[in-house]
Design a protein around this motif. Structure first.
Motif, PDB file in Angstrom:
ATOM      1  N   GLY A 155      10.594  -4.068   9.099  1.00 47.04           N
ATOM      2  CA  GLY A 155      10.293  -5.398   9.600  1.00 47.04           C
ATOM      3  C   GLY A 155       9.679  -5.388  10.987  1.00 47.04           C
ATOM      4  O   GLY A 155       8.893  -6.254  11.325  1.00 47.04           O
ATOM      5  N   LYS A 156      10.053  -4.404  11.800  1.00 46.42           N
ATOM      6  CA  LYS A 156       9.514  -4.323  13.150  1.00 46.42           C
ATOM      7  C   LYS A 156       8.217  -3.516  13.158  1.00 46.42           C
ATOM      8  O   LYS A 156       7.232  -3.902  13.750  1.00 46.42           O
ATOM      9  CB  LYS A 156      10.537  -3.696  14.088  1.00 46.42           C
ATOM     10  N   SER A 157       8.238  -2.361  12.496  1.00 50.66           N
ATOM     11  CA  SER A 157       7.048  -1.522  12.401  1.00 50.66           C
ATOM     12  C   SER A 157       7.157  -0.667  11.146  1.00 50.66           C
ATOM     13  O   SER A 157       8.227  -0.162  10.824  1.00 50.66           O
ATOM     14  CB  SER A 157       6.937  -0.613  13.628  1.00 50.66           C
ATOM     15  N   GLN A 158       6.041  -0.517  10.466  1.00 52.36           N
ATOM     16  CA  GLN A 158       6.032   0.331   9.273  1.00 52.36           C
ATOM     17  C   GLN A 158       5.437   1.705   9.578  1.00 52.36           C
ATOM     18  O   GLN A 158       5.295   2.541   8.699  1.00 52.36           O
ATOM     19  CB  GLN A 158       5.253  -0.373   8.156  1.00 52.36           C
ATOM     20  N   GLU A 159       5.145   1.917  10.850  1.00 51.15           N
ATOM     21  CA  GLU A 159       4.563   3.181  11.290  1.00 51.15           C
ATOM     22  C   GLU A 159       5.481   4.350  10.931  1.00 51.15           C
ATOM     23  O   GLU A 159       6.644   4.384  11.321  1.00 51.15           O
ATOM     24  CB  GLU A 159       4.350   3.131  12.811  1.00 51.15           C
ATOM     25  N   GLY A 160       4.963   5.291  10.159  1.00 47.69           N
ATOM     26  CA  GLY A 160       5.714   6.496   9.821  1.00 47.69           C
ATOM     27  C   GLY A 160       6.764   6.330   8.737  1.00 47.69           C
ATOM     28  O   GLY A 160       7.425   7.304   8.373  1.00 47.69           O
ATOM     29  N   LEU A 161       6.931   5.125   8.218  1.00 45.34           N
ATOM     30  CA  LEU A 161       7.983   4.919   7.219  1.00 45.34           C
ATOM     31  C   LEU A 161       7.696   5.633   5.905  1.00 45.34           C
ATOM     32  O   LEU A 161       8.604   6.215   5.305  1.00 45.34           O
ATOM     33  CB  LEU A 161       8.211   3.431   6.957  1.00 45.34           C
ATOM     34  N   ARG A 162       6.465   5.570   5.440  1.00 42.28           N
ATOM     35  CA  ARG A 162       6.162   6.229   4.169  1.00 42.28           C
ATOM     36  C   ARG A 162       6.443   7.726   4.268  1.00 42.28           C
ATOM     37  O   ARG A 162       7.016   8.331   3.364  1.00 42.28           O
ATOM     38  CB  ARG A 162       4.724   5.982   3.728  1.00 42.28           C
ATOM     39  N   GLU A 163       6.062   8.329   5.390  1.00 43.09           N
ATOM     40  CA  GLU A 163       6.309   9.752   5.590  1.00 43.09           C
ATOM     41  C   GLU A 163       7.806  10.050   5.582  1.00 43.09           C
ATOM     42  O   GLU A 163       8.253  11.034   4.994  1.00 43.09           O
ATOM     43  CB  GLU A 163       5.678  10.234   6.903  1.00 43.09           C
ATOM     44  N   ARG A 164       8.590   9.191   6.214  1.00 45.22           N
ATOM     45  CA  ARG A 164      10.051   9.384   6.252  1.00 45.22           C
ATOM     46  C   ARG A 164      10.633   9.232   4.842  1.00 45.22           C
ATOM     47  O   ARG A 164      11.504  10.008   4.437  1.00 45.22           O
ATOM     48  CB  ARG A 164      10.689   8.382   7.221  1.00 45.22           C
ATOM     49  N   ILE A 165      10.158   8.241   4.093  1.00 47.25           N
ATOM     50  CA  ILE A 165      10.614   8.055   2.706  1.00 47.25           C
ATOM     51  C   ILE A 165      10.274   9.289   1.885  1.00 47.25           C
ATOM     52  O   ILE A 165      11.102   9.781   1.101  1.00 47.25           O
ATOM     53  CB  ILE A 165      10.002   6.777   2.090  1.00 47.25           C
ATOM     54  N   GLU A 166       9.074   9.831   2.075  1.00 43.05           N
ATOM     55  CA  GLU A 166       8.661  11.029   1.339  1.00 43.05           C
ATOM     56  C   GLU A 166       9.541  12.222   1.682  1.00 43.05           C
ATOM     57  O   GLU A 166       9.931  12.995   0.799  1.00 43.05           O
ATOM     58  CB  GLU A 166       7.188  11.350   1.609  1.00 43.05           C
ATOM     59  N   GLU A 167       9.884  12.378   2.970  1.00 42.40           N
ATOM     60  CA  GLU A 167      10.779  13.477   3.381  1.00 42.40           C
ATOM     61  C   GLU A 167      12.115  13.374   2.659  1.00 42.40           C
ATOM     62  O   GLU A 167      12.630  14.366   2.131  1.00 42.40           O
ATOM     63  CB  GLU A 167      11.044  13.423   4.896  1.00 42.40           C
ATOM     64  N   ILE A 168      12.685  12.178   2.650  1.00 41.48           N
ATOM     65  CA  ILE A 168      13.991  11.983   2.020  1.00 41.48           C
ATOM     66  C   ILE A 168      13.882  12.171   0.507  1.00 41.48           C
ATOM     67  O   ILE A 168      14.723  12.843  -0.106  1.00 41.48           O
ATOM     68  CB  ILE A 168      14.559  10.589   2.368  1.00 41.48           C
ATOM     69  N   ARG A 219       9.514  10.023 -11.066  1.00 48.74           N
ATOM     70  CA  ARG A 219      10.590  10.705 -10.327  1.00 48.74           C
ATOM     71  C   ARG A 219      11.150   9.853  -9.200  1.00 48.74           C
ATOM     72  O   ARG A 219      12.173  10.190  -8.619  1.00 48.74           O
ATOM     73  CB  ARG A 219      10.098  12.044  -9.781  1.00 48.74           C
ATOM     74  N   LEU A 220      10.473   8.747  -8.870  1.00 49.73           N
ATOM     75  CA  LEU A 220      10.963   7.820  -7.850  1.00 49.73           C
ATOM     76  C   LEU A 220      11.086   6.446  -8.486  1.00 49.73           C
ATOM     77  O   LEU A 220      10.096   5.848  -8.905  1.00 49.73           O
ATOM     78  CB  LEU A 220      10.005   7.753  -6.658  1.00 49.73           C
ATOM     79  N   GLU A 221      12.312   5.970  -8.565  1.00 52.39           N
ATOM     80  CA  GLU A 221      12.549   4.642  -9.127  1.00 52.39           C
ATOM     81  C   GLU A 221      12.543   3.625  -7.989  1.00 52.39           C
ATOM     82  O   GLU A 221      13.363   3.695  -7.075  1.00 52.39           O
ATOM     83  CB  GLU A 221      13.894   4.606  -9.846  1.00 52.39           C
ATOM     84  N   ASP A 235       0.832  -1.205   0.000  1.00 54.30           N
ATOM     85  CA  ASP A 235       0.000   0.000   0.000  1.00 54.30           C
ATOM     86  C   ASP A 235       0.866   1.254   0.000  1.00 54.30           C
ATOM     87  O   ASP A 235       0.590   2.218  -0.712  1.00 54.30           O
ATOM     88  CB  ASP A 235      -0.956   0.016   1.199  1.00 54.30           C
ATOM     89  N   ASP A 236       1.931   1.234   0.807  1.00 54.17           N
ATOM     90  CA  ASP A 236       2.849   2.372   0.831  1.00 54.17           C
ATOM     91  C   ASP A 236       3.557   2.537  -0.506  1.00 54.17           C
ATOM     92  O   ASP A 236       3.714   3.652  -1.008  1.00 54.17           O
ATOM     93  CB  ASP A 236       3.892   2.215   1.942  1.00 54.17           C
ATOM     94  N   LEU A 237       3.986   1.427  -1.103  1.00 52.28           N
ATOM     95  CA  LEU A 237       4.684   1.502  -2.388  1.00 52.28           C
ATOM     96  C   LEU A 237       3.767   2.045  -3.481  1.00 52.28           C
ATOM     97  O   LEU A 237       4.185   2.862  -4.305  1.00 52.28           O
ATOM     98  CB  LEU A 237       5.253   0.136  -2.776  1.00 52.28           C
ATOM     99  N   ARG A 238       2.512   1.622  -3.459  1.00 54.39           N
ATOM    100  CA  ARG A 238       1.546   2.138  -4.434  1.00 54.39           C
ATOM    101  C   ARG A 238       1.340   3.645  -4.246  1.00 54.39           C
ATOM    102  O   ARG A 238       1.270   4.410  -5.212  1.00 54.39           O
ATOM    103  CB  ARG A 238       0.218   1.404  -4.311  1.00 54.39           C
ATOM    104  N   ALA A 239       1.237   4.065  -2.988  1.00 54.73           N
ATOM    105  CA  ALA A 239       1.046   5.495  -2.700  1.00 54.73           C
ATOM    106  C   ALA A 239       2.274   6.303  -3.137  1.00 54.73           C
ATOM    107  O   ALA A 239       2.131   7.403  -3.688  1.00 54.73           O
ATOM    108  CB  ALA A 239       0.779   5.697  -1.204  1.00 54.73           C
ATOM    109  N   LEU A 240       3.453   5.760  -2.930  1.00 58.94           N
ATOM    110  CA  LEU A 240       4.676   6.454  -3.354  1.00 58.94           C
ATOM    111  C   LEU A 240       4.741   6.559  -4.879  1.00 58.94           C
ATOM    112  O   LEU A 240       5.108   7.607  -5.422  1.00 58.94           O
ATOM    113  CB  LEU A 240       5.915   5.734  -2.810  1.00 58.94           C
ATOM    114  N   ARG A 241       4.363   5.480  -5.568  1.00 58.42           N
ATOM    115  CA  ARG A 241       4.340   5.513  -7.041  1.00 58.42           C
ATOM    116  C   ARG A 241       3.335   6.548  -7.530  1.00 58.42           C
ATOM    117  O   ARG A 241       3.579   7.270  -8.496  1.00 58.42           O
ATOM    118  CB  ARG A 241       4.007   4.138  -7.614  1.00 58.42           C
ATOM    119  N   ALA A 242       2.175   6.611  -6.872  1.00 55.98           N
ATOM    120  CA  ALA A 242       1.147   7.572  -7.278  1.00 55.98           C
ATOM    121  C   ALA A 242       1.625   9.007  -7.049  1.00 55.98           C
ATOM    122  O   ALA A 242       1.390   9.888  -7.872  1.00 55.98           O
ATOM    123  CB  ALA A 242      -0.151   7.314  -6.498  1.00 55.98           C
ATOM    124  N   ARG A 243       2.323   9.231  -5.957  1.00 55.25           N
ATOM    125  CA  ARG A 243       2.778  10.587  -5.632  1.00 55.25           C
ATOM    126  C   ARG A 243       3.919  11.044  -6.533  1.00 55.25           C
ATOM    127  O   ARG A 243       3.942  12.181  -6.992  1.00 55.25           O
ATOM    128  CB  ARG A 243       3.210  10.656  -4.169  1.00 55.25           C
TER     129      ARG A 243
END
Length: 174
Positions: free
Chosen positions: A151-164, A42-44, A30-38
């Motif tokens: 692997g432990k928690s995906q909480e907040g990871l998409r947001e962190r990926i987006e920041e970077i 520009r994100l490989e 779900d996060d990967l799909r959202a990142l691709r959509a955003r």
């Protein structure tokens, strides 16, 4: 030939260390799909294999994914297998060929690839590189030199990926 034309779009690279029998990797879709959509082009997204010993069909699934990339259907195949991790656990390698057939891929070639091991070196190389950079579980993401463990928690990871990704893309536009 190097393409350094000014109209070439900036691209950030997100490596996704994944295992195709991993329920957490399925959740990460779900996060990967959202990142691709955003980000679109520009994100490989680069799938990197990190099969875990606790999942007995993960290594074969990684090889099958490589065959899907060769046949031009890498992400659709990965998503189809991850969407049915329990079925992979029950059925094993025949399931991998079945998914290929469902997607209209050359299922016989998948079967042959799993027998002859033509993609083993790619999977082994990914796994070795993952261990070398500290990957211990899946999913793990690497972007801009930063490793993020999902692997432990995906909480907040998409947001962190987006920041970077935003920082990398802004830096490339200057």
């Amino acid at each position: 030939m190097s393409d350094s034309s000014p109209d070439r779009p900036s691209v950030a690279v997100l490596e996704v260390w994944c295992e195709l029998q991993c329920p957490d990797c399925r959740t990460a879709l779900d996060d990967l799909r959202a990142l691709r959509a955003r980000y679109g082009d520009r994100l490989e997204l680069r799938l990197r294999h990190f099969p875990l010993e606790k999942h007995k069909h993960a290594f074969a699934a990684a090889q099958a994914a490589e065959e899907a990339w060769e046949q031009g259907q890498g992400w659709p195949y990965v998503e189809a297998v991850l969407g049915r991790v329990e079925e992979l656990g029950r059925k094993g390698e025949p399931f991998l060929v079945e998914v290929a057939r469902e997607l209209g891929l050359d299922a016989e070639e998948f079967d042959t690839a799993l027998i002859d091991g033509r993609h083993i070196l790619i999977v082994d190389a990914d796994q070795a590189e993952g261990k070398a950079i500290g990957v211990t579980g899946t999913p793990t993401y690497v972007i801009g030199g930063e490793r993020l463990d999902g692997g432990k928690s995906q909480e907040g990871l998409r947001e962190r990926i987006e920041e970077i990704a935003d920082r990398l893309l802004a830096g490339q536009e200057n």
